[in-house]
Design an enzyme around this catalytic site. Structure first.
Site, PDB file in Angstrom:
ATOM      1  N   HIS A   1      -3.178   3.727  -2.888  1.00  0.00           N
ATOM      2  CA  HIS A   1      -3.458   2.288  -2.972  1.00  0.00           C
ATOM      3  C   HIS A   1      -3.605   1.740  -1.561  1.00  0.00           C
ATOM      4  O   HIS A   1      -2.638   1.697  -0.804  1.00  0.00           O
ATOM      5  CB  HIS A   1      -2.312   1.574  -3.701  1.00  0.00           C
ATOM      6  CG  HIS A   1      -2.479   0.074  -3.756  1.00  0.00           C
ATOM      7  ND1 HIS A   1      -1.417  -0.793  -3.739  1.00  0.00           N
ATOM      8  CD2 HIS A   1      -3.588  -0.710  -3.828  1.00  0.00           C
ATOM      9  CE1 HIS A   1      -1.860  -2.043  -3.797  1.00  0.00           C
ATOM     10  NE2 HIS A   1      -3.174  -2.019  -3.848  1.00  0.00           N
TER      11      HIS A   1
ATOM     12  N   HIS B   1       0.837  -1.198   0.000  1.00  0.00           N
ATOM     13  CA  HIS B   1       0.000   0.000   0.000  1.00  0.00           C
ATOM     14  C   HIS B   1       0.872   1.249   0.000  1.00  0.00           C
ATOM     15  O   HIS B   1       1.944   1.268   0.602  1.00  0.00           O
ATOM     16  CB  HIS B   1      -0.942  -0.004   1.204  1.00  0.00           C
ATOM     17  CG  HIS B   1      -1.931  -1.123   1.167  1.00  0.00           C
ATOM     18  ND1 HIS B   1      -2.638  -1.539   2.272  1.00  0.00           N
ATOM     19  CD2 HIS B   1      -2.337  -1.929   0.147  1.00  0.00           C
ATOM     20  CE1 HIS B   1      -3.438  -2.537   1.932  1.00  0.00           C
ATOM     21  NE2 HIS B   1      -3.265  -2.789   0.654  1.00  0.00           N
TER      22      HIS B   1
ATOM     23  N   ASN C   1     -10.371  -6.082  -5.438  1.00  0.00           N
ATOM     24  CA  ASN C   1     -10.647  -7.288  -4.636  1.00  0.00           C
ATOM     25  C   ASN C   1     -12.107  -7.251  -4.206  1.00  0.00           C
ATOM     26  O   ASN C   1     -12.419  -6.735  -3.126  1.00  0.00           O
ATOM     27  CB  ASN C   1      -9.773  -7.319  -3.373  1.00  0.00           C
ATOM     28  CG  ASN C   1      -8.412  -7.929  -3.575  1.00  0.00           C
ATOM     29  OD1 ASN C   1      -8.065  -8.351  -4.669  1.00  0.00           O
ATOM     30  ND2 ASN C   1      -7.618  -7.984  -2.520  1.00  0.00           N
TER      31      ASN C   1
ATOM     32  N   GLY D   1      -1.458   0.407 -10.724  1.00  0.00           N
ATOM     33  CA  GLY D   1      -0.265   0.811  -9.993  1.00  0.00           C
ATOM     34  C   GLY D   1       0.905  -0.097 -10.322  1.00  0.00           C
ATOM     35  O   GLY D   1       0.752  -1.313 -10.445  1.00  0.00           O
TER      36      GLY D   1
ATOM     37  N   SER E   1       3.247   3.784 -13.449  1.00  0.00           N
ATOM     38  CA  SER E   1       1.865   3.320 -13.314  1.00  0.00           C
ATOM     39  C   SER E   1       1.124   3.716 -14.583  1.00  0.00           C
ATOM     40  O   SER E   1       1.646   4.475 -15.409  1.00  0.00           O
ATOM     41  CB  SER E   1       1.201   3.949 -12.085  1.00  0.00           C
ATOM     42  OG  SER E   1       1.850   3.556 -10.895  1.00  0.00           O
TER      43      SER E   1
ATOM     44  N   HIS F   1      -4.581  -5.543 -12.582  1.00  0.00           N
ATOM     45  CA  HIS F   1      -4.650  -4.589 -11.461  1.00  0.00           C
ATOM     46  C   HIS F   1      -3.305  -3.985 -11.101  1.00  0.00           C
ATOM     47  O   HIS F   1      -3.249  -3.008 -10.365  1.00  0.00           O
ATOM     48  CB  HIS F   1      -5.273  -5.255 -10.233  1.00  0.00           C
ATOM     49  CG  HIS F   1      -4.305  -5.996  -9.355  1.00  0.00           C
ATOM     50  ND1 HIS F   1      -3.527  -7.047  -9.800  1.00  0.00           N
ATOM     51  CD2 HIS F   1      -3.998  -5.843  -8.042  1.00  0.00           C
ATOM     52  CE1 HIS F   1      -2.791  -7.509  -8.804  1.00  0.00           C
ATOM     53  NE2 HIS F   1      -3.053  -6.804  -7.730  1.00  0.00           N
ATOM     54  N   GLY F   2      -2.209  -4.557 -11.576  1.00  0.00           N
ATOM     55  CA  GLY F   2      -0.899  -4.021 -11.219  1.00  0.00           C
ATOM     56  C   GLY F   2       0.202  -4.865 -11.814  1.00  0.00           C
ATOM     57  O   GLY F   2       0.001  -5.545 -12.823  1.00  0.00           O
ATOM     58  N   ALA F   3       1.360  -4.839 -11.164  1.00  0.00           N
ATOM     59  CA  ALA F   3       2.502  -5.583 -11.691  1.00  0.00           C
ATOM     60  C   ALA F   3       2.382  -7.075 -11.395  1.00  0.00           C
ATOM     61  O   ALA F   3       2.711  -7.910 -12.232  1.00  0.00           O
ATOM     62  CB  ALA F   3       3.799  -5.023 -11.107  1.00  0.00           C
TER      63      ALA F   3
END
Length: 505
Positions: free
Chosen positions: A259, A227, A354, A402, A409, A428-430
């Site tokens: 985040h 986060h 989520n 992100g 991002s 949603h991200g990496a």
């Protein structure tokens, strides 16, 4: 006798340059096939993980993602496919980056906490400003410290928002309507938020006293782990019309990305529900391939109670991000001597990655009410979809992606193809490439800090010992992930952002 890696691969074939199929029979009782999206480098990670598992090498106590996708495909009532996105990695029950939808009209259909995750409504919010990098650079360290002072961060952090138990009940059911009433958010904020910042199915009575006690002191806190709050700069614009619609007009413009999720409250809601679901499975004779896929019939008492409690935790997360937004605006006001309104600190969008939602989708040519589980996956509805804000009807829903700490991002938009192939969902991200334990063993604290300094990124960390877990080397390349989704047509790139200041727990 366990199959060899080569025998496992007989059940997996490539459909397109970016999409693979997991055929029925890979695991027992598959009701649908599996699908996963990867490019060449991400493909290697997926198959290496499966190979390590076949060779008897553990991956943090979880099954490999390919097997988890297949196990989800065996759950009762699933429709379409069990889908893995490019940032997928092993998780509890479902992989992080796994989508599955269940027909609400089928009495056998289930809802599973493992398909949502423990950090219910972990998500991302993006604020724009009318400031530019040259405005911020002289005051960057001062701004970073001000953000760190204003936003409570780290494990066990306590919120800056005073709250009584009666307030908590209201925020669990009202979501962002509570922050608007209490003066912590602007009226425009909720208009640019998924579900307008409030799931109406929430019922605070379905959240245990223990969960409420955990959540009460944590409102307005960032927490730890992955986060963060980041001050970012627009690095590249791919879709000028979409960017302009979001209030992003040119490169160099400063934005803020947040985040975080539902903190200990959401974790406790998930933990409590697993106990009840195990009882429901025994009563109703539900059999699953992996005990971590504990579930209950959607229309059972346990299923309804979980959904209502999860919705309340989701509302808590939106309130949490709203309260942190309040802190961010105050930090900017203090640093620059201007009002947040004068700096145009509007919410561009707020997304959850989520959550489970009741949505209507076309299945086999007809509309069906589905319970869509998105775990480590972002809703990405196309232009003209009735569930996205009026302001974004012509461009599609903004999707906030992100990166890992110190990397770029992205802002994407939803597509019609995504609605058809992935129930309107993208990455949603990496996505993790190394476990937290392996990151701590192989990456040094100094190397992470030195890398950030070389990139001229200011940083404040509440828990320095945890920084190795969040190093870029611990994650997949977010550009690979986003480009794969773009090439597959399930989302479209709009804007690239790079960090100039990072606040972490």
């Amino acid at each position: 006798m366990p199959r060899t890696f080569e025998e496992e691969c007989d059940f997996i074939d490539r459909l397109t340059d970016t999409k693979f199929r997991i055929k029925k029979g890979f695991v027992p009782n598959m009701n649908v096939e599996g699908r996963f999206y990867v490019n060449n480098s991400l493909e290697q990670l997926m198959f290496d993980e499966l190979k390590f598992s076949c060779d008897g090498q553990g991956i943090g106590g979880f099954l490999p993602a390919v097997r988890q996708i297949a196990n989800v495909a065996s759950l009762p009532g699933i429709v379409g496919h069990s889908i893995g996105l490019p940032d997928i990695h092993s998780g509890y029950g479902f992989s992080i980056g796994n989508i599955a939808a269940f027909d609400v009209g089928n009495p056998e259909s289930v809802i599973s906490p493992g398909g949502v995750g423990f950090d219910i409504n972990c998500g991302v919010r993006l604020l724009r400003t009318n400031l530019f990098e040259e405005n911020v650079k002289p005051l960057k360290e001062q701004l970073t410290q001000s953000l760190f002072d204003h936003i409570p961060v780290g494990v066990g952090s306590r919120g800056a928002i005073p709250m009584l138990a009666s307030d908590l009940v209201e925020c669990l059911e009202m979501g962002m309507d509570w922050t608007l009433r209490e003066g912590y958010s602007w009226a425009e904020d909720k208009e640019h938020c998924e579900e307008y910042g409030r799931m109406l199915q929430a019922d605070a009575s379905k959240v245990s006293l223990r969960a409420k006690k955990r959540g009460l002191p944590q409102l307005g806190t960032l927490g730890a782990g992955n986060h963060y709050a980041e001050v970012q700069v627009v690095d590249e614009i791919y879709d000028k019309h979409a960017a302009s619609t979001m209030g992003i007009d040119e490169e160099g413009q400063v934005v803020v990305m947040l985040h975080c999720g539902s903190r200990g409250l959401g974790h406790q809601v998930a933990t409590d529900s697993l106990v009840e679901m195990e009882k429901a499975m025994a009563r109703d004779g539900i059999v699953v391939n992996d005990k971590q896929l504990a579930c209950a019939r959607i229309n059972s008492v346990e299923g309804k109670n979980y959904f209502s409690g999860m919705a309340a935790a989701a509302n808590f997360a939106w309130v949490n991000r709203s309260c942190i937004t309040f802190c961010v605006r105050n930090a900017f006001q203090k640093t620059f001597g201007m009002s947040a309104d004068d700096m145009d600190m509007q919410v561009i969008y707020d997304v959850s990655h989520n959550v489970a939602k009741m949505e209507e989708h076309m299945v086999d040519g007809r509309p069906r009410q589905l319970c869509v589980h998105r775990k480590g996956a972002t809703r990405a509805f196309p232009a003209h979809h009735p569930l996205i804000p009026v302001d974004y009807q012509l461009i599609g829903q903004p999707v906030l992606i992100g990166g890992s700490m110190g990397t770029c991002s992205y802002v994407l938009t939803g597509t019609e193809q995504g609605l058809v192939e992935t129930f309107g969902t993208t990455c949603h991200g990496a996505g993790r490439a190394l476990s937290r334990a392996k990151s701590r063993r192989t990456i040094t604290w100094d190397s992470v800090i030195d890398d950030l300094k070389k990139k001229e990124i200011s940083i404040r960390i509440a828990s320095p010992k945890l920084i190795m877990e969040e190093a870029p080397e611990s994650y997949k390349n977010v550009t690979d992930v986003v480009d794969t989704c773009d090439a597959a047509g399930i989302s479209k790139k709009a804007v690239k952002l790079r960090p100039i200041a990072v606040i972490k727990g």
